[in-house]
Every structure is written in structure tokens, then in C-alpha cells.
Write a protein that holds these residues in place. Structure first.
Motif, PDB file in Angstrom:
ATOM      1  N   LEU A  76      -1.858   8.448  -7.005  1.00 31.96           N
ATOM      2  CA  LEU A  76      -1.775   7.507  -5.883  1.00 31.96           C
ATOM      3  C   LEU A  76      -2.075   6.065  -6.311  1.00 31.96           C
ATOM      4  O   LEU A  76      -2.183   5.179  -5.471  1.00 31.96           O
ATOM      5  CB  LEU A  76      -2.767   7.919  -4.793  1.00 31.96           C
ATOM      6  CG  LEU A  76      -2.319   9.082  -3.906  1.00 31.96           C
ATOM      7  CD1 LEU A  76      -3.502   9.714  -3.205  1.00 31.96           C
ATOM      8  CD2 LEU A  76      -1.292   8.597  -2.882  1.00 31.96           C
ATOM      9  N   GLY A  77      -2.243   5.854  -7.614  1.00 36.34           N
ATOM     10  CA  GLY A  77      -2.517   4.508  -8.108  1.00 36.34           C
ATOM     11  C   GLY A  77      -3.961   4.090  -7.959  1.00 36.34           C
ATOM     12  O   GLY A  77      -4.284   2.895  -8.053  1.00 36.34           O
TER      13      GLY A  77
ATOM     14  N   ALA B  38       5.133   9.882   2.425  1.00 38.41           N
ATOM     15  CA  ALA B  38       4.466   8.703   1.875  1.00 38.41           C
ATOM     16  C   ALA B  38       3.536   8.127   2.930  1.00 38.41           C
ATOM     17  O   ALA B  38       3.557   8.530   4.096  1.00 38.41           O
ATOM     18  CB  ALA B  38       5.487   7.664   1.428  1.00 38.41           C
TER      19      ALA B  38
ATOM     20  N   GLN C  77       2.537   4.518  -1.017  1.00 37.88           N
ATOM     21  CA  GLN C  77       2.371   5.554  -2.040  1.00 37.88           C
ATOM     22  C   GLN C  77       2.903   6.876  -1.489  1.00 37.88           C
ATOM     23  O   GLN C  77       2.745   7.174  -0.306  1.00 37.88           O
ATOM     24  CB  GLN C  77       0.891   5.741  -2.421  1.00 37.88           C
ATOM     25  CG  GLN C  77       0.291   4.625  -3.249  1.00 37.88           C
ATOM     26  CD  GLN C  77       0.773   4.624  -4.694  1.00 37.88           C
ATOM     27  OE1 GLN C  77       1.417   5.567  -5.136  1.00 37.88           O
ATOM     28  NE2 GLN C  77       0.455   3.570  -5.419  1.00 37.88           N
TER      29      GLN C  77
ATOM     30  N   THR D  77       0.815  -1.215   0.000  1.00 38.01           N
ATOM     31  CA  THR D  77       0.000   0.000   0.000  1.00 38.01           C
ATOM     32  C   THR D  77       0.850   1.267   0.000  1.00 38.01           C
ATOM     33  O   THR D  77       0.329   2.374   0.179  1.00 38.01           O
ATOM     34  CB  THR D  77      -0.944   0.026   1.221  1.00 38.01           C
ATOM     35  OG1 THR D  77      -0.158   0.116   2.422  1.00 38.01           O
ATOM     36  CG2 THR D  77      -1.808  -1.224   1.270  1.00 38.01           C
TER      37      THR D  77
END
Length: 445
Positions: free
Chosen positions: A177-178, A89, A77, A75
Motif C-alpha cells: 500500500l506504499g 482501491a 491505492q 492517496t
């Protein structure tokens, strides 16, 4: 896992990340954060980070306060709103007891347990949320009311408008952030917007929703406005829901698809819907966890108030869409009860548990509601057997308290805490003397 950890450590060094936020969620769904220095990350991966769980609402009992937060490297990011000055991050965490056991009151673990139960039956649970929220000029009230940023309506295009710029900036940040975004548009209420996230497995979706709420709040601050996920901030305008499309897959095969079934819904899909419908009143205290949630459910504007299902029926609690006939991978159902303020980990765990119960017990799907349920009389709804969802948080808690399904899925500690916390909220609400009462009664009585 080692490769993911190595990637995180390498990225922290290469990008000059100064702070790593460890994120986790309390039972109510509030995001919590602990900032970690880069030098501490490797130790956090191997040993976890000690936190005082008694300070987190509902996470532990006071006499077992020590818990460990274990960051999930998958997770990781970098937070785009922090910019290049002191890059920051985040990683979501799993919470454990000091002896390494999953903390029973960690909402993320509640969902992981439910997903593991589905996996034991060969199913993967996918979700795709449509998240609504209001943009206001500020959090301050004017004449006792919030002030929306515009007076636009459903799908309106407002060139140069605040909401248009806001959505563009938010979508770009989410993509950074994907988090893949499928749609974004203005909703029906003034200042109301909707952003739909692309489908993903339920754990990733729940993490994405928690990140989404933070992104929306950060972009609002950046643009000088205020974003709220309150279910019903305006009595005369629609509430903010989080309609969620769900599907079960067996490997690469969509278990909800049957080319010959009604609306191409398979027997498994029908049983899943039947389970969701039968247990919907029991899970409503979690999917709609605030006093204000029931103003949305019973305020009209397409919010579902009765336990029904249908195809193109926007008044139904469960809708079976048919967007791409013959395309089996897109088969799904839409649960319209959840609001935007729900704890997604607990809500999705219960939605899955209810559907799986329908499959396990072979529940029969009741007849479809093909008319607008709101337009019917009470007698007509009774004759058709349409059960009402709870009309208040108090009623929802009374129903949930008797539910074996909810108690088993949440676990004893989370179950008891939700009841305790929400009873406290109801008691505070019930004790109020509202402006409505004063205006209606003070001079007349």
C-alpha cells in the motif's frame, strides 16, 4: 493534481478495478467508507460525492447535513487484501460544504489547518508512530477476559508463532500500500505487538495510521484471530500506546538540531517541548479519548502519568532520544502519551499546536527528570513541580473545556462535539456497577 487524477483513472482501467472506496474519518476517529463505481470517479474528482453528514458522528449539525466528499488522488491505492477478484482501491477524502468551503468538522481538515499554520512560520511537521496492539484468539471473552494468542514477551522470537506470521503478512501488505515500515516486533504483553511506521509528514502519517488499523484488522480476520487497539485490555499487562517521534523542518534543515545543545536539541526544539509539556493536560482528552485510556496512563508499565521530559527516561511524557549523535536530520522528540485508539488527525493537530505555542511564546523548558518518576513519593514529585496528567476521562474533559488552545485548534464544532460525545461515554461508565465493586462490597457491607 491533473496528472495524479489521470494516473488514477488510467490505473482503474488498466487494473480492472471494480470498486473505489472513498474513505474519511469521523470526529472520534472511526473510518467511514463509501463505495464508488469506476464510471463515477471522474465526476467525483471534479464535483465531489454528496453524502449525508448528519449520519456521521460529529461531522455536521443536522440542519446542514449535505456535504461533499472530494477524493484525494495522491492517496489512491489498490487494497491488497481484496485480491484479484473484483479488485478494490481506496482514496482518502476531504469533506467540504456544498459551496466548496472545507467542512469545519472534518478531522483531516483540522490537521491541514494546523499544518498550514506551521507552514506560515516556515515549518514542516514530520511524525513517526510506534503503534502497539494486542492479538487475541477472538473477540469473545473467556471467564470474562480476552485470550491472547501467545504468552511471549518483549522482542521474543516465536518461530512459527501466530504473531510472527501475522507481522510478516501485515508488513508485506502495508508495503504493498506504499506505507513504509521501519520495525516490527513482539511487545511486552502476551499477544502484544508493535509495528513502527517510517517518518512522513503528519497528514500522510495520519492517513497511514487509519489504513494501518484497517490492514491489521483484515490480516487478523484472514488468520483467524482478532486484533484490538483498545488502550488497556488487560489490567495486569501493559497498555497499547502510540509513541510518536516528531520533528520540525525548515526546508531541508531539521529545526530541532543544534550540535552544541544539550542532547543536540536546538532552542526551537526546547521551546517546542516546553509547549507540549505546558499544554499536555489540555490535549489529553483527545490523545487519550476513552475511559479505558486512563487505565493505561495510570497502570504503570512505562506509560507516562506525569508532565515531565527526559533523555533515557521511559517514565517521562516527552523523551529526547539521541540515536545518531551528530546526524542532524534524525533529531526529534518522542511524545509518549498518545494511545493507539486516538484520532490521529486531531491528536497530531493538537501536538503541533502545543509545540508551536511554545515557540511563539518563548516558553522555558523546565529541568529534566532524570529519575524514574513512578519511584518517587507524591511529596517528592510535588517538590519538583511534576504535574500529573488527568487521572480520568472526566478530569481530562474538565481541563480541555477551559483550553483556548484546544478550542482554537479543533474549531468550535469539533471542540463541542468531542466534549459532548465523551461526556456521554463518561456518564455511561459512571453509571455502571462493576464486578470489582460487587466482589469488594456486596458481602462486606
Amino acid at each position: 493534481m491533473d496528472k495524479q487524477r489521470d494516473f488514477v483513472l488510467r490505473t482503474i482501467e488498466e487494473r480492472g478495478v471494480k470498486f473505489i472506496r472513498l474513505w474519511f474519518t469521523d470526529v472520534v476517529g472511526t473510518l467511514k467508507s463509501v463505495a464508488l463505481a469506476p464510471a463515477e470517479v471522474e465526476g467525483a474528482f471534479s464535483e465531489g460525492v454528496g453524502i449525508d453528514g448528519s449520519a456521521i458522528e460529529g461531522l455536521t449539525r443536522a440542519f446542514e447535513a449535505d456535504v461533499l466528499a472530494h477524493p484525494d488522488p495522491a492517496t489512491f491505492q489498490i487494497l491488497p487484501w481484496r485480491g484479484e477478484v473484483d479488485p478494490t482501491a481506496r482514496m482518502f477524502c476531504d469533506i467540504t460544504t456544498p459551496d466548496g468551503q472545507p467542512a469545519v468538522a472534518d478531522p483531516r481538515n483540522v490537521l491541514k489547518r494546523a499544518l498550514a499554520k506551521a507552514a506560515d512560520r516556515g515549518f514542516t511537521f514530520y511524525t513517526h508512530p510506534e503503534i502497539e496492539f494486542y492479538l487475541l484468539k477472538s473477540s469473545k471473552l473467556k471467564n470474562g477476559r480476552p485470550v491472547p494468542v501467545d504468552s511471549a514477551g518483549y522482542f521474543d522470537n516465536v518461530p512459527g508463532g501466530t504473531a510472527h506470521d501475522f507481522r510478516r503478512r501485515s508488513v508485506r501488505m502495508l508495503e504493498d500500500l506504499g506505507i513504509s515500515v521501519e520495525f516490527s516486533h513482539h511487545e511486552a504483553g502476551p499477544g502484544q505487538n508493535e509495528i513502527d511506521l517510517r517518518y512522513a509528514d503528519a497528514l500522510a502519517t495520519a492517513d497511514n495510521i487509519m489504513t494501518f488499523r484497517t490492514v491489521i484488522k483484515e490480516v487478523a480476520i484472514e488468520q483467524g484471530v482478532y486484533a484490538t487497539f483498545m488502550p488497556k485490555p488487560f489490567s495486569e499487562h501493559p497498555g497499547s500506546g502510540m509513541h510518536t517521534h516528531v520533528s520540525l523542518f525548515e526546508g531541508d534543515t531539521n529545526a530541532f538540531f543544534d550540535a552544541g545543545g544539550q542532547y543536540q536539541l536546538s532552542q526551537i526544539g526546547r521551546q517546542f517541548v516546553a509547549g507540549v509539556l505546558r499544554h499536555a493536560p489540555e490535549i489529553t482528552a483527545v490523545t487519550n479519548q476513552f475511559v479505558n485510556s486512563y487505565k493505561r496512563l495510570w497502570g504503570g508499565d512505562e506509560a507516562p502519568s506525569y508532565v515531565t521530559w527526559g533523555h533515557n527516561n521511559r517514565s517521562a511524557l516527552v523523551r529526547v532520544p539521541l540515536y545518531k549523535p551528530g546526524k542532524g536530520q534524525s533529531a526529534r522528540i518522542e511524545y509518549r502519551g498518545i494511545d493507539s485508539a486516538a484520532n490521529p488527525y486531531l491528536a497530531y493537530a493538537l501536538l503541533l499546536a502545543a509545540g508551536l505555542k511554545g515557540i511563539e511564546e518563548g516558553y522555558e523548558l523546565p529541568p529534566e527528570a532524570d529519575a524514574d518518576v513512578f519511584d518517587m513519593t507524591s511529596a517528592e514529585r510535588r517538590a519538583l513541580g511534576y504535574e500529573a496528567l488527568p487521572s480520568s476521562l472526566d478530569r481530562a474533559l474538565l481541563i480541555m473545556e477551559e483550553s483556548e488552545l484546544v478550542a482554537e485548534t479543533l474549531g468550535e464544532q469539533v471542540f463541542n462535539y468531542v466534549l459532548l460525545n465523551k461526556r456521554r461515554e463518561w456518564s455511561g461508565y459512571r453509571a455502571q456497577v462493576t464486578p470489582f465493586e460487587l466482589e469488594a462490597n456486596l458481602e462486606a457491607l
